[in-house]
Design an enzyme around this catalytic site. Structure first.
Site, PDB file in Angstrom:
ATOM      1  N   THR A  25       7.092  -4.165   9.193  1.00  0.00           N
ATOM      2  CA  THR A  25       7.181  -3.402   7.949  1.00  0.00           C
ATOM      3  C   THR A  25       7.906  -2.091   8.238  1.00  0.00           C
ATOM      4  O   THR A  25       8.348  -1.849   9.357  1.00  0.00           O
ATOM      5  CB  THR A  25       5.779  -3.092   7.394  1.00  0.00           C
ATOM      6  OG1 THR A  25       5.166  -2.046   8.178  1.00  0.00           O
ATOM      7  CG2 THR A  25       4.879  -4.323   7.425  1.00  0.00           C
ATOM      8  N   CYS A  26       7.988  -1.243   7.224  1.00  0.00           N
ATOM      9  CA  CYS A  26       8.664   0.035   7.432  1.00  0.00           C
ATOM     10  C   CYS A  26       7.872   0.954   8.352  1.00  0.00           C
ATOM     11  O   CYS A  26       8.427   1.907   8.908  1.00  0.00           O
ATOM     12  CB  CYS A  26       8.922   0.727   6.093  1.00  0.00           C
ATOM     13  SG  CYS A  26       7.424   1.086   5.140  1.00  0.00           S
ATOM     14  N   ASN A  27       6.579   0.673   8.524  1.00  0.00           N
ATOM     15  CA  ASN A  27       5.728   1.566   9.319  1.00  0.00           C
ATOM     16  C   ASN A  27       5.244   0.976  10.634  1.00  0.00           C
ATOM     17  O   ASN A  27       4.662   1.693  11.448  1.00  0.00           O
ATOM     18  CB  ASN A  27       4.488   1.975   8.509  1.00  0.00           C
ATOM     19  CG  ASN A  27       4.823   2.951   7.414  1.00  0.00           C
ATOM     20  OD1 ASN A  27       5.759   3.731   7.545  1.00  0.00           O
ATOM     21  ND2 ASN A  27       4.075   2.910   6.324  1.00  0.00           N
ATOM     22  N   HIS A  78      -8.523  -3.818  15.703  1.00  0.00           N
ATOM     23  CA  HIS A  78      -7.256  -3.254  15.229  1.00  0.00           C
ATOM     24  C   HIS A  78      -6.730  -4.011  14.019  1.00  0.00           C
ATOM     25  O   HIS A  78      -6.337  -3.398  13.008  1.00  0.00           O
ATOM     26  CB  HIS A  78      -6.208  -3.272  16.348  1.00  0.00           C
ATOM     27  CG  HIS A  78      -4.861  -2.801  15.898  1.00  0.00           C
ATOM     28  ND1 HIS A  78      -4.554  -1.465  15.732  1.00  0.00           N
ATOM     29  CD2 HIS A  78      -3.735  -3.487  15.541  1.00  0.00           C
ATOM     30  CE1 HIS A  78      -3.306  -1.346  15.309  1.00  0.00           C
ATOM     31  NE2 HIS A  78      -2.796  -2.553  15.184  1.00  0.00           N
ATOM     32  N   GLU A 117      -4.107   2.438   1.467  1.00  0.00           N
ATOM     33  CA  GLU A 117      -3.106   1.754   0.629  1.00  0.00           C
ATOM     34  C   GLU A 117      -3.272   0.244   0.767  1.00  0.00           C
ATOM     35  O   GLU A 117      -3.569  -0.272   1.837  1.00  0.00           O
ATOM     36  CB  GLU A 117      -1.692   2.208   1.003  1.00  0.00           C
ATOM     37  CG  GLU A 117      -1.292   1.976   2.449  1.00  0.00           C
ATOM     38  CD  GLU A 117      -0.503   0.709   2.636  1.00  0.00           C
ATOM     39  OE1 GLU A 117      -0.221   0.025   1.643  1.00  0.00           O
ATOM     40  OE2 GLU A 117      -0.182   0.383   3.786  1.00  0.00           O
ATOM     41  N   GLN A 168       1.595  -7.473   2.941  1.00  0.00           N
ATOM     42  CA  GLN A 168       2.480  -7.608   4.104  1.00  0.00           C
ATOM     43  C   GLN A 168       1.845  -8.488   5.177  1.00  0.00           C
ATOM     44  O   GLN A 168       2.528  -9.295   5.818  1.00  0.00           O
ATOM     45  CB  GLN A 168       2.808  -6.215   4.645  1.00  0.00           C
ATOM     46  CG  GLN A 168       3.661  -5.403   3.685  1.00  0.00           C
ATOM     47  CD  GLN A 168       3.706  -3.921   4.023  1.00  0.00           C
ATOM     48  OE1 GLN A 168       2.798  -3.379   4.660  1.00  0.00           O
ATOM     49  NE2 GLN A 168       4.753  -3.248   3.578  1.00  0.00           N
ATOM     50  N   ALA A 227      15.912  -4.238  -4.761  1.00  0.00           N
ATOM     51  CA  ALA A 227      15.108  -4.910  -5.786  1.00  0.00           C
ATOM     52  C   ALA A 227      14.068  -5.838  -5.175  1.00  0.00           C
ATOM     53  O   ALA A 227      13.606  -6.775  -5.820  1.00  0.00           O
ATOM     54  CB  ALA A 227      16.025  -5.690  -6.729  1.00  0.00           C
ATOM     55  N   GLY A 228      13.681  -5.558  -3.931  1.00  0.00           N
ATOM     56  CA  GLY A 228      12.629  -6.334  -3.291  1.00  0.00           C
ATOM     57  C   GLY A 228      11.260  -5.811  -3.678  1.00  0.00           C
ATOM     58  O   GLY A 228      11.091  -5.121  -4.693  1.00  0.00           O
ATOM     59  N   MET A 286       9.289  -3.497  -2.265  1.00  0.00           N
ATOM     60  CA  MET A 286       9.181  -2.046  -2.263  1.00  0.00           C
ATOM     61  C   MET A 286       9.989  -1.438  -3.410  1.00  0.00           C
ATOM     62  O   MET A 286       9.558  -0.484  -4.059  1.00  0.00           O
ATOM     63  CB  MET A 286       9.661  -1.487  -0.928  1.00  0.00           C
ATOM     64  CG  MET A 286       9.403  -0.002  -0.742  1.00  0.00           C
ATOM     65  SD  MET A 286       7.686   0.397  -0.377  1.00  0.00           S
ATOM     66  CE  MET A 286       7.630  -0.010   1.363  1.00  0.00           C
ATOM     67  N   GLY A 287      11.176  -1.991  -3.682  1.00  0.00           N
ATOM     68  CA  GLY A 287      11.969  -1.501  -4.795  1.00  0.00           C
ATOM     69  C   GLY A 287      11.269  -1.707  -6.124  1.00  0.00           C
ATOM     70  O   GLY A 287      11.269  -0.825  -6.997  1.00  0.00           O
TER      71      GLY A 287
END
Length: 464
Positions: free
Chosen positions: A49-51, A99, A114, A120, A191-192, A194-195
């Site tokens: 993911t982004c994080n 974890h 969140e 995800q 446009a996925g 997250m978009g």
């Protein structure tokens, strides 16, 4: 098999390193295949993911499994394993379960609580099952992790802090734009998932007019129509940029979309008196070219900046309650795991007893051919009954003992005493769907270089 987690996240690695490690959707199956092809890795799930980029694996040995996974991650990053060592964390056995459950509950997220991480994790699980890399152990782990995440949100108020990353980023953007996004023209690039969340959140906050652009024009049009926004072709990106105050960039592009040249040309057409152009870069790899932040009149909020600002999150009491839930679920899972570990051994013991009985009955039939069929059947029933009664209490007791901490030793002892061969459990063929949630040679790797959370990590000199 034991559980092993190896990964990097916003807590341990800068965006540049996460970009190197990130696995695009098109490469997920190939990377999963590469993981399970390693000597010590039997099962694998990959979360990118982004994080965070994390590998959840079932391994036959700690050191061998760690080396295998790090080799694949290094290959993905195009860097030697030693260069990644300071950014990777390792969780083994019970700590690995803890974890994964904490991640699912949102406790390890940049924005604590969140719920987006649940989706995800679900996607990562389905990718792995589709690639046949998730077997019995990871199937159970991921199913339970998703359940724990849902329970955390259902039974606590962690959602009060659990805004999405998009919401948190827009809150930061509002602070740069007089504290209110209402009536501010905004654009979403991508446009996925997250978009889509970006458009929905901007619409809810009253920002507008809204513009959507995406490399695939059809998706941009569909998303824009859902929220009364305007879709523009990517070729008109510069013109669109010049008309907005806020941009949420969340594409899956491998190269920056908002380059220094594109933003510079947009700024030249933009009224400087409108305040800064705020660019929210929520993509990994980055959508906003690194040099853009140096331009006058631009504010870039990326993952690194968000991590620094959001380091001290709210809702400590709710987080503590979720931590308690996670701790109980971890112990329940470990108890199941210990019981599951001994089940094949118990089955092998009963199978051995059946083999002995069958062999003795065959010899008896040869020695006493004068027995009638009824007599043979009665003898067989009696012998089987005696053996089953002899085995019943010990097998029940060993299951109970195996469910306790340290219980794995009982299965090993049974195998040693009776010289039992217990085959490895094969991966499941079909993994049930999860209910949707809303919103050769391996490069050497020094285990000591990576922080390890463990319940028990074998010594370096032990068996791999």
């Amino acid at each position: 098999m034991k559980l092993l987690v190896v990964g990097a996240s916003y807590r341990t690695a800068p965006v540049a390193t996460l970009e190197q490690l990130a696995v695009a959707p098109a490469d997920l199956t190939r990377t999963l295949d590469r993981l399970v092809a390693q000597p010590y890795v039997a099962e694998a799930v990959l979360v990118s993911t982004c994080n965070r980029v994390e590998v959840y694996a079932a391994v036959s040995g700690f050191h061998g499994g760690l080396g295998d996974i790090c080799a694949v991650l290094a290959e993905q990053a195009g860097a030697p394993p030693a260069a990644l060592a300071n950014h990777l964390y390792v969780h083994y056995d019970a700590a690995a379960v803890d974890h994964v459950f904490r991640v699912a509950a949102g406790l390890d997220s940049m924005v604590v609580g969140e719920a987006q991480i649940l989706g995800q994790l679900r996607d990562a699980y389905h990718w792995a099952s589709g690639a046949d890399s998730a077997g019995r152990l990871l199937h159970e782990l991921m199913q339970q992790a998703l359940r724990v995440g849902k329970r955390a949100h259902a039974e606590t108020n962690i959602d009060r802090a659990g805004q999405s990353v998009v919401t948190a980023a827009l809150d930061l953007a509002a602070g740069l734009l007089d504290g209110d996004l209402s009536g501010r023209p905004a654009m979403v690039v991508g446009a996925g998932a997250m978009g889509s969340l970006g458009v929905a959140t901007l619409s809810r906050l009253g920002a507008g007019p809204l513009t959507v652009t995406n490399r695939g024009a059809d998706r941009a049009v569909r998303l824009a129509e859902s929220y009364g926004a305007n879709a523009v072709p990517m070729a008109e990106l510069v013109d669109a940029l010049s008309t907005v105050d806020i941009v949420v960039a969340a594409t899956a592009a491998t190269e920056p979309v908002l380059t220094r040249d594109v933003v510079t040309r947009a700024l030249a057409r933009r009224d400087a008196g409108r305040g800064p152009l705020v660019l929210l870069d929520l993509a990994v790899p980055r959508d906003v070219e690194e040099g853009v932040a140096e331009l006058a009149g631009v504010e870039v909020i990326d993952i690194d900046r968000m991590a620094a600002i959001l380091a001290d999150g709210p809702a400590a009491a709710d987080a503590a309650e979720v931590t308690r839930i996670v701790a109980g679920e971890v112990e329940a899972f470990l108890s199941w795991l210990r019981g599951a570990d001994v089940a094949p051994t118990v089955a092998a013991l009963r199978g051995r007893a059946d083999d002995v009985v069958t062999a003795e009955l065959r010899r008896l039939a040869q020695r006493r051919p004068d027995f009638t069929d009824d007599q043979r059947a009665e003898v067989a029933r009696t012998v089987h009954r005696v053996v089953q009664r002899l085995l019943h209490q010990p097998t029940v007791r060993v299951r109970q003992l195996a469910a306790e901490p340290g219980g794995d030793q009982y299965a090993a002892l049974l195998r040693e005493l009776f010289d039992l061969e217990v085959p490895q459990t094969s991966p499941v063929d079909n993994v049930p769907d999860v209910v949707e949630t809303d919103p050769a040679g391996r490069p050497s790797f020094e285990v000591a270089d990576v922080p390890v959370a463990e319940s028990h990590v074998p010594s370096t000199g032990g068996a791999r």
